[in-house]
Design an enzyme around this catalytic site. Structure first.
Site, mmCIF file in Angstrom:
data_model
loop_
_atom_site.group_PDB
_atom_site.id
_atom_site.type_symbol
_atom_site.label_atom_id
_atom_site.label_comp_id
_atom_site.label_asym_id
_atom_site.label_seq_id
_atom_site.Cartn_x
_atom_site.Cartn_y
_atom_site.Cartn_z
ATOM 1 N N ARG A 107 0.843 -1.197 0.000
ATOM 2 C CA ARG A 107 0.000 0.000 0.000
ATOM 3 C C ARG A 107 0.883 1.253 0.000
ATOM 4 O O ARG A 107 1.910 1.276 0.697
ATOM 5 C CB ARG A 107 -0.897 0.023 1.243
ATOM 6 N N HIS A 110 -0.120 3.202 4.831
ATOM 7 C CA HIS A 110 -0.728 2.133 5.656
ATOM 8 C C HIS A 110 -0.260 0.742 5.210
ATOM 9 O O HIS A 110 -1.018 -0.225 5.257
ATOM 10 C CB HIS A 110 -2.261 2.192 5.605
ATOM 11 N N ARG A 146 -8.740 -3.883 9.932
ATOM 12 C CA ARG A 146 -7.283 -3.817 9.736
ATOM 13 C C ARG A 146 -6.743 -2.550 10.393
ATOM 14 O O ARG A 146 -7.216 -1.446 10.106
ATOM 15 C CB ARG A 146 -6.919 -3.840 8.256
ATOM 16 N N ASN A 182 -9.108 6.466 11.337
ATOM 17 C CA ASN A 182 -7.811 6.516 12.006
ATOM 18 C C ASN A 182 -8.016 6.565 13.511
ATOM 19 O O ASN A 182 -9.147 6.748 13.980
ATOM 20 C CB ASN A 182 -7.051 7.781 11.582
ATOM 21 N N PHE A 195 -3.012 15.328 -0.690
ATOM 22 C CA PHE A 195 -2.554 14.059 -0.098
ATOM 23 C C PHE A 195 -1.162 13.643 -0.587
ATOM 24 O O PHE A 195 -0.293 13.303 0.213
ATOM 25 C CB PHE A 195 -3.594 12.959 -0.340
ATOM 26 N N HIS A 374 -12.570 0.947 1.061
ATOM 27 C CA HIS A 374 -12.942 2.059 0.182
ATOM 28 C C HIS A 374 -14.072 2.860 0.842
ATOM 29 O O HIS A 374 -15.135 2.294 1.105
ATOM 30 C CB HIS A 374 -13.404 1.474 -1.158
ATOM 31 N N ARG A 393 -11.125 11.028 -1.527
ATOM 32 C CA ARG A 393 -10.902 9.631 -1.133
ATOM 33 C C ARG A 393 -11.823 8.708 -1.931
ATOM 34 O O ARG A 393 -11.469 7.568 -2.205
ATOM 35 C CB ARG A 393 -11.164 9.454 0.370
ATOM 36 N N TYR A 397 -9.345 5.334 -3.449
ATOM 37 C CA TYR A 397 -9.263 3.965 -2.917
ATOM 38 C C TYR A 397 -9.566 2.908 -3.965
ATOM 39 O O TYR A 397 -8.971 1.834 -3.969
ATOM 40 C CB TYR A 397 -10.182 3.807 -1.699
ATOM 41 N N ARG A 404 -2.532 -2.229 -7.012
ATOM 42 C CA ARG A 404 -2.121 -3.050 -5.864
ATOM 43 C C ARG A 404 -2.599 -4.493 -6.013
ATOM 44 O O ARG A 404 -1.886 -5.443 -5.710
ATOM 45 C CB ARG A 404 -2.703 -2.441 -4.583
#
Ligand code: HDD
Length: 714
Positions: A107, A110, A146, A182, A195, A374, A393, A397, A404
């Site tokens: 990632r 994170h 996670r 978070n 970002f 997401h 966002r 995501y 990924r």
């Protein structure tokens, strides 16, 4: 020769258009095989006759990926024993090719994380404000959570100073809902377009790729000292929240304001909060640093061990609820600004359910690594707001998973599969595992009898709330309410206890002390002056620089929110680690009593001895969990001394435990170990008694408050 299609019933002869779409839906097709539960098992071979203690349901015979049984996997096929390997060795090529491609991109942020399965139970308190089925009374929903650090690579240490990710996937009957939050309720930036800037500044320097998983370096402080909207988040990172004791002891925040919709179509604005039942606790900085070397997997291990031992961590999910007014502000706080909180004293957190994590992943890669969160995974009854960070966002995501996880079908991976039936018209693509029947994955159609049909509110459809949008012109600007970058940092700082404030000052002094550029330190001191003159003066003194005057006014702001401090309450001690030092001179029966008393309090007793094996004394035996070689104080929340081994490593254990403000208990000759480490037996947080059970009672009480702060030097 192809026949012309037969006439559609009710249409003129032949196959003339326009043809009406069917209006009555047929039954939807059943869930795709790969979306049914239980998840199909692909192991080959037969799992019977496994040796005792086998740790995985591997089948009996080794096979190729195509299922052919193998006689040998240790030698490549060669032209003679001493000859070259043959290209025809299909097993060698399959094994090595697969190995060569085992890694996927980590990632971008994170990357380092740990996860667990669990269940969420709703108490129904949210039913007035949302029609989301999983939030109705009595509803139980499986979850996968996670936790992560932000900055470090996959192999970095767990205990670095950083924000922690707290991402929850709710597999609801109405689709998957992801709450991607978070452990800190504010963010560095107000607009998602920034970002890449904050991440590039915080990640290791691009030339040497150091430092790993750290914010204590020039580029990070260069950026945040210039970009003052990061002030509040940076301050939270410098506080004890940046070094949690355990993932089990962290709050979680959705950060953004979300919009909930109830069954009457009424909307309200909410902020989501996770409240850990074990309380919010942190490491001290020296522990965090030592752990980076001694046990870089500390948080990962702590979570897995707790779950494996049955100490299932729990969090209450709560919401702060605000009226959905056109201004989208509450008590003057802009609810669309993700750098702002609403103090709990102004809007209490109302509990709407509880989550328990009760199962470790079976396979780290398949689950923890491949899980794809997401913020756009929404369910009916939960919608987004126009917070410009959240809006960005919603793009990022989905996009990131393409590289990924290698394509658009990542939703078919077992961990990402919805538990609601899926009936989409998405087809093909890399790693497609569905075998979709039918010839008409499009709408409108007649060949599929018009399916799939569109649902309405009455069919539990997701409805985009027709929220009004503020009029204006197209522009790259933020509202003026986003301009205040300091009042919330001040609110947070002033709400901390004295010891927490000291930790903040120490953290800034450490981090800026690691910076090379003088101008960056000076600029950050200016930011600190705008938070608190005392904080600024302490850090400036530590850096050997003058403390500047504030450049903004501090008049008329709220000064205090009790909920922001971690100190002052008491909490359950479930799963806390208590070390018990004993050598062969110890009274083993007494050690056994202490072990039993610690376990009865639901904490974890770990006997630390001079050698492996057991402590042997008369008719009693006690297993030794750690030795003086392998034990270091940072692994334990409290220490008991059953004897006084004249070993320098024991002295370090006692000394560090004392310095880190953790409870120490002794009985019998154990009290002499205090003397060896120059610890006064009547110092705060030191319990001495004749009976080990009485000592354990005292220690558990102290542990409830986490640490003995009276003892703190800094
Ligand atoms: Fe993010 C991952 C939390 C802003 C782009 N983010 C990621 C994860 C968490 C968060 C917990 C890890 C999920 C997992 O365990 O797989 N991120 C946040 C929060 C934010 C936030 C609480 C602000 C309130 N993030 C944010 C912005 C962007 C991203 C503004 C981009 C514009 N985040 C990502 C990403 C990641 C990610 C690059 C990396 C891996 C992934 O998404 O799946 O897309």
């Amino acid at each position: 020769m192809f026949e012309k299609n037969p006439p559609v019933p009710g249409s003129p002869a032949g196959f003339e258009v326009p043809v009406e779409e069917p209006t009555t839906p047929t039954d939807p097709p059943p869930a795709k095989p790969d979306q049914r539960e239980p998840v199909p098992v692909t192991a080959t071979g037969t799992p019977e006759d496994l040796p005792d203690g086998a740790r995985g349901p591997q089948g009996r015979f080794l096979t190729t990926a195509q299922g052919a049984r193998l006689t040998d996997t240790d030698h490549s096929l060669k032209a003679g024993r001493r000859g070259p390997t043959l290209l025809q060795d299909h097993h060698f090529r399959e094994k090595i090719t697969h190995f060569d491609h085992e890694r996927i991109p980590e990632r971008a942020v994170h990357a380092r994380g740990a996860a667990a399965h669990g269940v969420f139970r709703a108490n129904g308190a949210a039913s007035k404000i949302t029609r989301a089925g999983f939030l109705q009374k009595g509803s139980e929903t499986r979850v996968f959570v996670r936790f992560s650090t932000v900055l470090g690579s996959r192999g970095s240490a767990d205990t670095v100073r950083d924000t922690r990710g707290f991402a929850t996937k709710f597999y609801t009957d109405e689709g998957t809902f992801d709450l991607v939050g978070n452990n800190i309720p504010v963010f560095f930036i107000q607009d998602a377009i920034k970002f890449p800037d904050i991440v590039h500044a915080a990640k290791p320097h691009p030339d040497r790729e150091i430092p790993q998983a750290q914010s204590a370096h020039d580029t990070f402080w260069d950026f945040v000292s210039l970009h003052t909207e990061a002030t509040a988040h940076t301050l939270w990172n410098m506080s004890d929240r940046g070094i949690p004791r355990s993932y089990r002891m962290m709050e979680g925040f959705g950060v953004h304001t979300f919009r909930l919709v109830n069954s009457d179509g009424e909307t309200s604005l909410v902020k989501f909060h996770w409240k850990p039942r074990l309380g919010v606790h942190s490491l001290v900085w020296e522990e965090a640093q030592l752990l980076g070397g001694i046990d870089p997997d500390f948080h990962r291990r702590d979570l897995a061990d707790a779950i494996e031992s049955g100490a299932y961590p729990e969090w209450d999910l709560g919401v702060q609820v605000f009226p959905d007014t056109p201004e989208q502000t509450f008590e003057g706080i802009d609810l669309l600004d993700p750098t702002k909180i609403v103090p709990e004293e102004l809007a209490p957190v109302q509990v709407i359910g509880t989550m328990q994590l009760n199962a470790n992943p079976t396979n780290f890669f398949a689950e923890t690594e491949q899980v794809a969160f997401h913020p756009g995974h929404l369910v009916p009854g939960i919608d987004v707001t126009d917070d410009p960070l959240l809006q960005g966002r919603l793009f990022s995501y989905l996009d990131t998973q393409l590289s990924r996880l290698g394509g658009p079908n990542f939703g078919q991976l077992p961990i990402n599969r919805p538990h609601a039936p899926v009936n989409d018209m998405l087809r093909d693509g890399m790693h497609q595992t569905g075998v979709h029947p039918g010839a008409a994955p499009y709408r409108p159609n007649t060949l599929g009898a018009g399916c799939p049909f569109l649902a309405g509110v009455e069919d539990a459809a997701f409805i985009d709330v027709p929220a009004p949008i503020a009029a204006g012109v197209k522009e790259r600007e933020a509202p003026s309410t986003f301009d205040d970058h300091f009042s919330q940092a001040r609110l947070f700082y002033r709400s901390l206890s004295e010891i927490e404030k000291k930790h903040v000052a120490n953290a800034y002094t450490f981090e800026l002390g690691k910076c090379f550029e003088q101008a960056i330190k000076e600029r950050q001191l200016q930011v600190l002056a705008n938070i608190d003159a005392g904080l600024c003066a302490t850090v400036a003194a530590g850096l050997g620089l003058p403390a500047p005057e504030p450049t903004v006014s501090t008049d008329g702001e709220p000064l205090h929110s009790e909920a922001l401090s971690q100190v002052g309450a008491t909490w359950p001690v479930e799963g806390r680690m208590i070390g018990i030092v004993a050598d062969d001179s110890a009274d083993v029966a007494e050690v056994a009593k202490a072990v039993a008393a610690v376990a009865a309090a639901k904490a974890v007793p770990l006997v630390i001895g001079p050698h492996g094996g057991k402590l042997d004394g008369g008719r009693k035996e006690v297993p030794i969990s750690r030795t003086f070689d392998t034990a270091r104080s940072v692994e334990y929340d409290a220490l008991l001394l059953a004897s006084a081994p004249a070993d320098p490593r024991v002295r370090i254990l006692v000394d560090e435990t004392f310095r880190h403000c953790k409870a120490i208990g002794t009985w019998g000759t154990g009290t002499e170990a205090l003397e060896h480490a120059a610890v006064h037996p009547e110092a705060p947080g030191v319990v001495t008694a004749d009976d080990p059970e009485a000592v354990v009672t005292g220690i558990i009480e102290l542990l409830g408050a986490h640490r003995v702060w009276e003892r703190s030097q800094a």
